[in-house]
Design a protein around this motif. Structure first.
Motif, mmCIF file in Angstrom:
data_model
loop_
_atom_site.group_PDB
_atom_site.id
_atom_site.type_symbol
_atom_site.label_atom_id
_atom_site.label_comp_id
_atom_site.label_asym_id
_atom_site.label_seq_id
_atom_site.Cartn_x
_atom_site.Cartn_y
_atom_site.Cartn_z
ATOM 1 N N ALA A 92 1.045 -1.247 -0.058
ATOM 2 C CA ALA A 92 0.010 -0.065 0.187
ATOM 3 C C ALA A 92 0.768 1.155 0.012
ATOM 4 O O ALA A 92 2.064 1.090 0.285
ATOM 5 C CB ALA A 92 -0.960 -0.089 1.120
ATOM 6 N N ILE A 93 0.201 2.434 -0.429
ATOM 7 C CA ILE A 93 0.808 3.734 -0.366
ATOM 8 C C ILE A 93 -0.118 4.479 0.644
ATOM 9 O O ILE A 93 -1.440 4.558 0.525
ATOM 10 C CB ILE A 93 1.155 4.286 -1.578
ATOM 11 C CG1 ILE A 93 2.148 3.607 -2.509
ATOM 12 C CG2 ILE A 93 1.617 5.803 -1.304
ATOM 13 C CD1 ILE A 93 2.424 4.203 -3.849
ATOM 14 N N ILE A 94 0.568 5.133 1.872
ATOM 15 C CA ILE A 94 -0.356 5.818 2.468
ATOM 16 C C ILE A 94 0.088 7.318 2.724
ATOM 17 O O ILE A 94 1.364 7.320 2.739
ATOM 18 C CB ILE A 94 -0.650 5.066 4.062
ATOM 19 C CG1 ILE A 94 -0.610 3.824 3.916
ATOM 20 C CG2 ILE A 94 -1.449 5.857 4.980
ATOM 21 C CD1 ILE A 94 -0.493 3.050 5.203
ATOM 22 N N GLU A 95 -0.542 8.196 2.540
ATOM 23 C CA GLU A 95 -0.314 9.640 2.697
ATOM 24 C C GLU A 95 -0.928 10.467 3.804
ATOM 25 O O GLU A 95 -1.985 10.213 4.370
ATOM 26 C CB GLU A 95 -0.383 10.386 1.397
ATOM 27 C CG GLU A 95 0.504 9.857 0.366
ATOM 28 C CD GLU A 95 0.430 10.594 -0.850
ATOM 29 O OE1 GLU A 95 -0.502 11.498 -1.141
ATOM 30 O OE2 GLU A 95 1.062 10.161 -1.946
ATOM 31 N N SER A 96 -0.170 11.274 4.506
ATOM 32 C CA SER A 96 -0.726 11.905 5.624
ATOM 33 C C SER A 96 -1.294 13.319 5.012
ATOM 34 O O SER A 96 -1.342 13.558 3.826
ATOM 35 C CB SER A 96 0.637 12.663 6.470
ATOM 36 O OG SER A 96 1.211 13.862 5.953
ATOM 37 N N PRO A 97 -1.969 13.943 5.959
ATOM 38 C CA PRO A 97 -2.563 15.401 5.456
ATOM 39 C C PRO A 97 -1.453 16.355 5.155
ATOM 40 O O PRO A 97 -0.303 16.188 5.507
ATOM 41 C CB PRO A 97 -3.331 15.914 6.483
ATOM 42 C CG PRO A 97 -3.546 14.567 7.686
ATOM 43 C CD PRO A 97 -2.469 13.745 7.280
ATOM 44 N N VAL A 98 -1.709 17.248 4.289
ATOM 45 C CA VAL A 98 -0.793 18.372 4.036
ATOM 46 C C VAL A 98 -0.510 19.386 4.972
ATOM 47 O O VAL A 98 -1.480 19.532 5.985
ATOM 48 C CB VAL A 98 -1.269 19.232 2.664
ATOM 49 C CG1 VAL A 98 -0.364 20.337 2.561
ATOM 50 C CG2 VAL A 98 -1.430 18.222 1.634
ATOM 51 N N PHE A 99 0.797 19.565 5.381
ATOM 52 C CA PHE A 99 0.970 20.519 6.601
ATOM 53 C C PHE A 99 2.039 21.643 6.406
ATOM 54 O O PHE A 99 2.694 21.423 5.487
ATOM 55 C CB PHE A 99 1.242 19.846 7.863
ATOM 56 C CG PHE A 99 2.574 18.631 7.782
ATOM 57 C CD1 PHE A 99 3.712 19.424 8.265
ATOM 58 C CD2 PHE A 99 2.203 17.441 7.351
ATOM 59 C CE1 PHE A 99 4.981 18.422 8.229
ATOM 60 C CE2 PHE A 99 3.580 16.747 7.205
ATOM 61 C CZ PHE A 99 4.808 17.164 7.490
ATOM 62 N N THR A 100 2.102 22.598 6.706
ATOM 63 C CA THR A 100 3.029 23.579 6.671
ATOM 64 C C THR A 100 3.997 23.437 7.511
ATOM 65 O O THR A 100 3.866 23.328 8.767
ATOM 66 C CB THR A 100 2.468 24.894 6.758
ATOM 67 O OG1 THR A 100 1.193 25.339 6.040
ATOM 68 C CG2 THR A 100 3.438 26.204 6.632
#
Length: 198
Positions: A92-100
């Motif tokens: 799988a590929i799992i991505e986080s929310p975008v953050f500054t």
């Protein structure tokens, strides 16, 4: 593949220390992905399928009765199929929310296999992987640090990649922290693109 996925520890080992990962803890403006909510904490599985991505398994897989050196109760993993089964065949590929990113320093703990297609990455919004961290062919969590002064003020996200189905084809991840703030609008835009709608 099912079966053993880590080295057998010496019989006299009773406990393995939690890595000293939290130099930023207690400071203001710290972003933490520790999964202590018991869910993906805003992360999204964008490719593949996992049985139990957020685990609360208390002991190491192949170190009987030795408590895992995770932080807290929960952690992210690509190994568990269900409560009683494990498989390196899961990918799988799992991505986080975008953050500054508001500070250069980042810390996390991870474990699992060491393969070129099995890692955690820090990415900019153009999809470029700016930093990567790999496992050590061991289930024990270890501390990993990144310093990215050139990315301070930029929008970034974390990407966990498991494209390995061979032995040690899994990764464990927990306790990420950095000075930063989640960007809900950028996250919504990224997760609503055609790539994520497939």
């Amino acid at each position: 593949q099912k079966g053993k996925t880590s080295r057998k520890a010496p019989a006299n080992i009773k406990r393995i220390a939690i890595p000293a990962v939290f130099p930023l803890k207690g400071q203001k403006g710290i972003l933490r992905f520790d999964f202590e909510s018991g869910n993906l904490q805003g992360w999204k599985i964008v490719q593949g399928k996992l049985g139990i991505p957020i685990s609360k398994r208390p002991h190491f897989r192949n170190r009987a009765n030795v408590p895992m050196n995770k932080e807290g109760k929960f952690y992210l993993n690509t190994l568990e199929v269900d409560a009683n089964n494990f498989s390196d065949q899961q990918m799988a590929i799992i991505e986080s929310p975008v953050f500054t990113l508001n500070g250069a320093d980042m810390n996390m703990i991870l474990g699992g296999g060491k393969h070129k297609n099995l890692y955690i990455a820090l990415c900019t919004l153009d999809g470029k992987e700016q930093f990567k961290a790999y496992g050590r062919q061991d289930e024990v969590f270890f501390l990993n640090k990144w310093s990215a002064p050139k990315l301070v003020g930029k929008k970034v996200y974390l990407k966990l990649v498991d494209n390995s189905s061979s032995g040690w084809g899994h990764i464990l991840f927990d306790a990420f922290e950095a000075k930063g703030t989640i960007d809900p609008a950028a996250t919504k835009k990224r997760f609503s693109t055609k790539y994520f709608a497939l």
